[in-house]
Structures are given as C-alpha cells and as structure tokens.
Design a protein around this motif. Sequence first.
Motif, PDB file in Angstrom:
ATOM      1  N   ASP A  83      48.152  12.188  96.349  1.00  0.00           N
ATOM      2  CA  ASP A  83      49.318  11.333  96.256  1.00  0.00           C
ATOM      3  C   ASP A  83      50.128  11.668  95.009  1.00  0.00           C
ATOM      4  OD1 ASP A  83      50.901   8.932  95.512  1.00  0.00           O
ATOM      5  OD2 ASP A  83      49.998   8.138  97.339  1.00  0.00           O
ATOM      6  N   TRP A  85      52.224   9.900  93.327  1.00  0.00           N
ATOM      7  CA  TRP A  85      52.209   8.848  92.311  1.00  0.00           C
ATOM      8  C   TRP A  85      50.893   8.853  91.545  1.00  0.00           C
ATOM      9  CZ3 TRP A  85      55.657   6.909  89.632  1.00  0.00           C
ATOM     10  CH2 TRP A  85      55.559   5.670  88.988  1.00  0.00           C
ATOM     11  N   GLU A  86      49.837   9.259  92.213  1.00  0.00           N
ATOM     12  CA  GLU A  86      48.547   9.365  91.538  1.00  0.00           C
ATOM     13  C   GLU A  86      48.614  10.393  90.420  1.00  0.00           C
ATOM     14  OE1 GLU A  86      44.847   8.278  90.488  1.00  0.00           O
ATOM     15  OE2 GLU A  86      46.113   7.332  92.007  1.00  0.00           O
ATOM     16  N   GLY A 153      57.722  10.205  95.689  1.00  0.00           N
ATOM     17  CA  GLY A 153      57.097   8.910  95.945  1.00  0.00           C
ATOM     18  C   GLY A 153      57.992   7.991  96.755  1.00  0.00           C
ATOM     19  N   ASN A 156      58.020   9.301 100.467  1.00  0.00           N
ATOM     20  CA  ASN A 156      56.834   9.057 101.285  1.00  0.00           C
ATOM     21  C   ASN A 156      56.428   7.586 101.334  1.00  0.00           C
ATOM     22  OD1 ASN A 156      55.371   8.407  98.954  1.00  0.00           O
ATOM     23  ND2 ASN A 156      54.369  10.396  98.809  1.00  0.00           N
ATOM     24  N   THR A 158      55.590   5.569  98.855  1.00  0.00           N
ATOM     25  CA  THR A 158      54.690   5.080  97.808  1.00  0.00           C
ATOM     26  C   THR A 158      55.439   4.183  96.817  1.00  0.00           C
ATOM     27  OG1 THR A 158      53.386   7.106  97.969  1.00  0.00           O
ATOM     28  CG2 THR A 158      53.071   5.772  96.000  1.00  0.00           C
ATOM     29  N   LEU A 159      56.682   4.545  96.521  1.00  0.00           N
ATOM     30  CA  LEU A 159      57.483   3.812  95.550  1.00  0.00           C
ATOM     31  C   LEU A 159      58.674   3.160  96.237  1.00  0.00           C
ATOM     32  CD1 LEU A 159      57.658   6.406  92.626  1.00  0.00           C
ATOM     33  CD2 LEU A 159      55.902   4.708  93.089  1.00  0.00           C
ATOM     34  N   GLN A 203      53.220  -0.950  88.484  1.00  0.00           N
ATOM     35  CA  GLN A 203      52.995  -1.767  89.676  1.00  0.00           C
ATOM     36  C   GLN A 203      54.306  -2.324  90.229  1.00  0.00           C
ATOM     37  OE1 GLN A 203      50.104  -4.659  88.372  1.00  0.00           O
ATOM     38  NE2 GLN A 203      48.480  -3.113  88.214  1.00  0.00           N
ATOM     39  N   GLU A 206      55.825   0.255  92.555  1.00  0.00           N
ATOM     40  CA  GLU A 206      55.111   0.592  93.774  1.00  0.00           C
ATOM     41  C   GLU A 206      55.597  -0.221  94.956  1.00  0.00           C
ATOM     42  OE1 GLU A 206      51.027   0.152  92.753  1.00  0.00           O
ATOM     43  OE2 GLU A 206      51.006   1.900  91.436  1.00  0.00           O
ATOM     44  N   GLN A 207      55.625   0.416  96.103  1.00  0.00           N
ATOM     45  CA  GLN A 207      56.055  -0.235  97.337  1.00  0.00           C
ATOM     46  C   GLN A 207      54.957  -1.182  97.807  1.00  0.00           C
ATOM     47  OE1 GLN A 207      58.720  -1.204  99.075  1.00  0.00           O
ATOM     48  NE2 GLN A 207      59.312   0.878  99.637  1.00  0.00           N
ATOM     49  N   ARG A 208      55.346  -2.379  98.162  1.00  0.00           N
ATOM     50  CA  ARG A 208      54.341  -3.374  98.593  1.00  0.00           C
ATOM     51  C   ARG A 208      54.599  -3.816 100.015  1.00  0.00           C
ATOM     52  NH1 ARG A 208      54.524  -7.050  93.047  1.00  0.00           N
ATOM     53  NH2 ARG A 208      53.767  -5.427  91.651  1.00  0.00           N
TER      54      ARG A 208
END
Length: 208
Positions: A83, A85-86, A153, A156, A158-159, A203, A206-208
Amino acid sequence: MAVSDEPFDEPTTSREEIFRATYLVLREHGYAGASIQRIADRTSLSKSTIYYHFDDKYHLLLQFSEELLTWYMDRLLVGHDGDVWESIHRLLDLVYLGETADGVAFEDVFAPGYVATIIEMRGQAVRNPEMREYVSRTDETIRERFATVVEAGIENGTLRATDPDAVAGFLFLLFEGALMLRLCEQDAAWLTDVRTAIDVYLQELEQR
C-alpha cells in the motif's frame, strides 16, 4: 529491493563507481573527512578521472547528494511494495522511532556521515547562492515524490480527496525535521511521542 539495500552497490559506469566510493567515504569519515584522494582510493579510477567528471569535491558532493536523495525516496516511498500510504508510515517510523516495524534500523538506511553532509550543506546554503539553489532543487525532488505517493493514495481510495502538494509539503517538513534532529540530539526518545501526534493528522487524511 529491501529498504536496507545500499546505493550504487553495483556501479556500471565510472560516475556510479565514484558515487559508490563517495557514499562509503562519507559513511566512514563524514563530510569533513571526505576528500578526492580518499574517494579515488575506493575506486579503480585515478584522481584525474574523478576531476574529469567533477570540478572539485564541492561539486561532486552536490551531484552525489542529489542522486542519493532520489535513490532513497524511490525505494522508501514510490518503490516500496504494498500500500502506497503504508510507505509513508514506514518512512516516518524510520525517522521518528528509529526503526520500521520489520526491524530496519535508521542507521541501516541513513548513514550518520551522509546525514551530517546534508546538515553541512544546509548550513552553507544560508550564505552560498549556489548551495541554496542545490538545496531548493533537492527539496523539490523530495516533495514531488511525497506528492506522487499522496496522489496514488487518492486514486486507489486509501486517502480522501485533498491537495497533494500541500500534504507533500507538510510530510516533507515532518521527515526533514526528524532526520536532522535524530542525528543532532543526544536523546531523541521524545520523537516517539511526536510520531503518535502525527498519526492523528494522518488518520484525518485516510478515507473512511
């Protein structure tokens, strides 16, 4: 490649061989102890060959540092598997906690002699226009690589949608500050608490 792989470890050109030797000399002797002779001694080349490629030690270190920063960013960020973002978390763990979750240590990646060279160059940039131009160019390179990760990010999922350049600039400040302080401070344990605070910011992205 693993994060701990060393730069220029398989040189294919004279220039790469010089960069490899420069890396080894800086790691062992630092900025003050680096010399064209010591660099030449680590290669199969003569001093005259090094001077053919570079005007002097100063210009060699400028170009070397730019290449090395690009190498680091490609492997620690864009080139890291998994990932995207990782990759950010991994890099921040490295400079704030001193190691990644899988045990790669700060010293394995950022040789103290090399980080000292960066600090020395930044100090010179205060009064030296040529050095300031170099520092500005390399800083922009790092920010662009952070922006690439942020954009990936967002793409895909992630963000959340955000300004990649603004986030990249902030991440660069976080990275560069910790990189300098970890080398300069006698006790950098306090950076652990800062890393926790940074997670609050991450946090929010980040996409929630």
